[in-house]
Design a protein around this motif. Structure first.
Motif, short mmCIF file in Angstrom:
data_model
loop_
_atom_site.label_atom_id
_atom_site.label_comp_id
_atom_site.label_asym_id
_atom_site.label_seq_id
_atom_site.Cartn_x
_atom_site.Cartn_y
_atom_site.Cartn_z
N MET A 190 0.97 -1.23 -0.25
CA MET A 190 0.02 0.39 -0.43
C MET A 190 0.48 1.17 0.07
N THR A 191 0.28 2.79 -0.68
CA THR A 191 1.50 3.23 -0.53
C THR A 191 0.26 5.25 -0.14
N ALA A 192 1.10 5.59 0.38
CA ALA A 192 0.00 6.75 0.68
C ALA A 192 0.73 8.27 0.24
N GLN A 193 -0.36 8.78 -0.20
CA GLN A 193 -0.20 9.68 -1.08
C GLN A 193 -0.54 11.05 -0.13
N PRO A 194 0.75 12.28 0.17
CA PRO A 194 0.34 13.52 1.45
C PRO A 194 -1.56 14.37 1.06
N ILE A 195 -2.10 14.38 1.95
CA ILE A 195 -2.77 15.17 1.22
C ILE A 195 -3.30 16.52 0.70
N HIS A 196 -1.80 17.36 1.05
CA HIS A 196 -1.74 18.65 0.50
C HIS A 196 0.21 18.47 0.49
N PRO A 197 0.58 17.80 -0.85
CA PRO A 197 2.13 17.38 -1.20
C PRO A 197 2.43 19.00 -1.56
N HIS A 198 3.96 19.08 -0.40
CA HIS A 198 4.63 19.85 -0.27
C HIS A 198 5.51 19.81 -2.04
N ASP A 199 5.57 21.04 -2.97
CA ASP A 199 6.58 20.83 -4.19
C ASP A 199 7.57 22.04 -4.35
N THR A 226 -13.16 15.88 12.30
CA THR A 226 -12.79 14.54 12.69
C THR A 226 -13.36 13.39 11.64
N THR A 227 -12.33 12.28 11.94
CA THR A 227 -13.31 10.77 10.95
C THR A 227 -13.24 10.48 11.41
N ALA A 228 -14.15 9.03 11.50
CA ALA A 228 -14.26 7.85 12.39
C ALA A 228 -14.20 6.83 10.72
N VAL A 229 -13.51 6.60 12.39
CA VAL A 229 -12.10 4.93 11.16
C VAL A 229 -13.25 3.95 10.55
N ALA A 230 -13.89 3.79 11.80
CA ALA A 230 -15.13 2.62 10.58
C ALA A 230 -15.43 3.70 9.41
N ASP A 231 -15.23 4.70 8.58
CA ASP A 231 -15.94 4.95 7.39
C ASP A 231 -14.84 5.41 6.59
N ILE A 232 -13.24 5.67 7.34
CA ILE A 232 -12.25 5.22 6.27
C ILE A 232 -12.02 3.77 6.28
N VAL A 233 -12.64 2.52 6.54
CA VAL A 233 -12.71 1.26 6.25
C VAL A 233 -13.03 1.54 5.15
N ARG A 234 -14.62 1.40 5.45
CA ARG A 234 -16.08 1.65 4.36
C ARG A 234 -15.08 2.31 3.03
N ARG A 235 -14.54 3.05 3.17
CA ARG A 235 -14.56 3.38 1.74
C ARG A 235 -13.65 3.00 1.03
N ARG A 236 -12.51 2.79 2.26
CA ARG A 236 -11.60 1.69 1.25
C ARG A 236 -11.76 1.00 1.35
N ARG A 237 -12.50 0.23 1.18
CA ARG A 237 -13.20 -1.59 1.11
C ARG A 237 -14.02 -1.07 -0.39
N GLU A 238 -14.82 0.07 -0.26
CA GLU A 238 -15.40 0.22 -1.54
C GLU A 238 -14.56 1.19 -2.20
N ALA A 239 -13.52 1.14 -2.83
CA ALA A 239 -12.35 1.89 -3.97
C ALA A 239 -11.14 0.82 -3.97
N GLY A 240 -11.87 -0.68 -2.96
CA GLY A 240 -11.06 -2.13 -3.63
C GLY A 240 -9.31 -2.13 -2.69
N LEU A 241 -9.72 -0.77 -2.14
CA LEU A 241 -8.30 -0.71 -1.41
C LEU A 241 -7.80 -1.93 0.37
N PRO A 242 -6.49 -2.22 0.40
CA PRO A 242 -6.98 -2.92 0.97
C PRO A 242 -6.53 -2.52 2.59
N VAL A 243 -7.27 -2.89 3.61
CA VAL A 243 -7.33 -2.56 4.81
C VAL A 243 -7.10 -4.45 5.69
N GLU A 244 -5.74 -3.42 6.66
CA GLU A 244 -5.18 -4.12 7.70
C GLU A 244 -5.12 -3.47 8.53
#
Length: 96
Positions: free
Chosen positions: A1-10, A78-96
């Motif tokens: 899994m990779t993570a991209q910054p929300i607001h990249p700094h370049d 804030t965002t609930a962890v359950a919401d983040i997990v649900r969105r990741r699953r809906e997007a087909g991303l790994p949840v571990e």
């Protein structure tokens, strides 16, 4: 899994090295960084640099004061962890 910054700094506000980190910190925090880095065993030095780079990025964040105030006031969005997990699953991303 990779993570991209929300607001990249370049380019990044704080270079990912001891010199860049120290330059971004002020006064006592800079001395604390140097004490921790110089006291670290070789296998611990990378972890010290990573932690202090994060601290330096937070210290130099233009929105930092606003975010800190909102967190202390209890108004920070804030965002609930359950919401983040649900969105990741809906997007087909790994949840571990």
């Amino acid at each position: 899994m990779t993570a991209q910054p929300i607001h990249p700094h370049d380019p990044e506000r704080v270079p990912r090295n001891a010199e860049g980190i120290a330059a971004a910190l002020t006064g006592e925090r800079r001395m604390e960084f140097y004490r921790e880095l110089l006291g670290a065993a070789p296998e611990e030095a990378e972890g010290v640099l990573r932690r202090w780079w994060c601290e330096a990025m937070l210290d130099t964040d233009p929105a930092g004061d606003r975010l800190t105030a909102a967190a202390l006031d209890g108004t920070l969005a804030t965002t609930a962890v359950a919401d983040i997990v649900r969105r990741r699953r809906e997007a087909g991303l790994p949840v571990e």
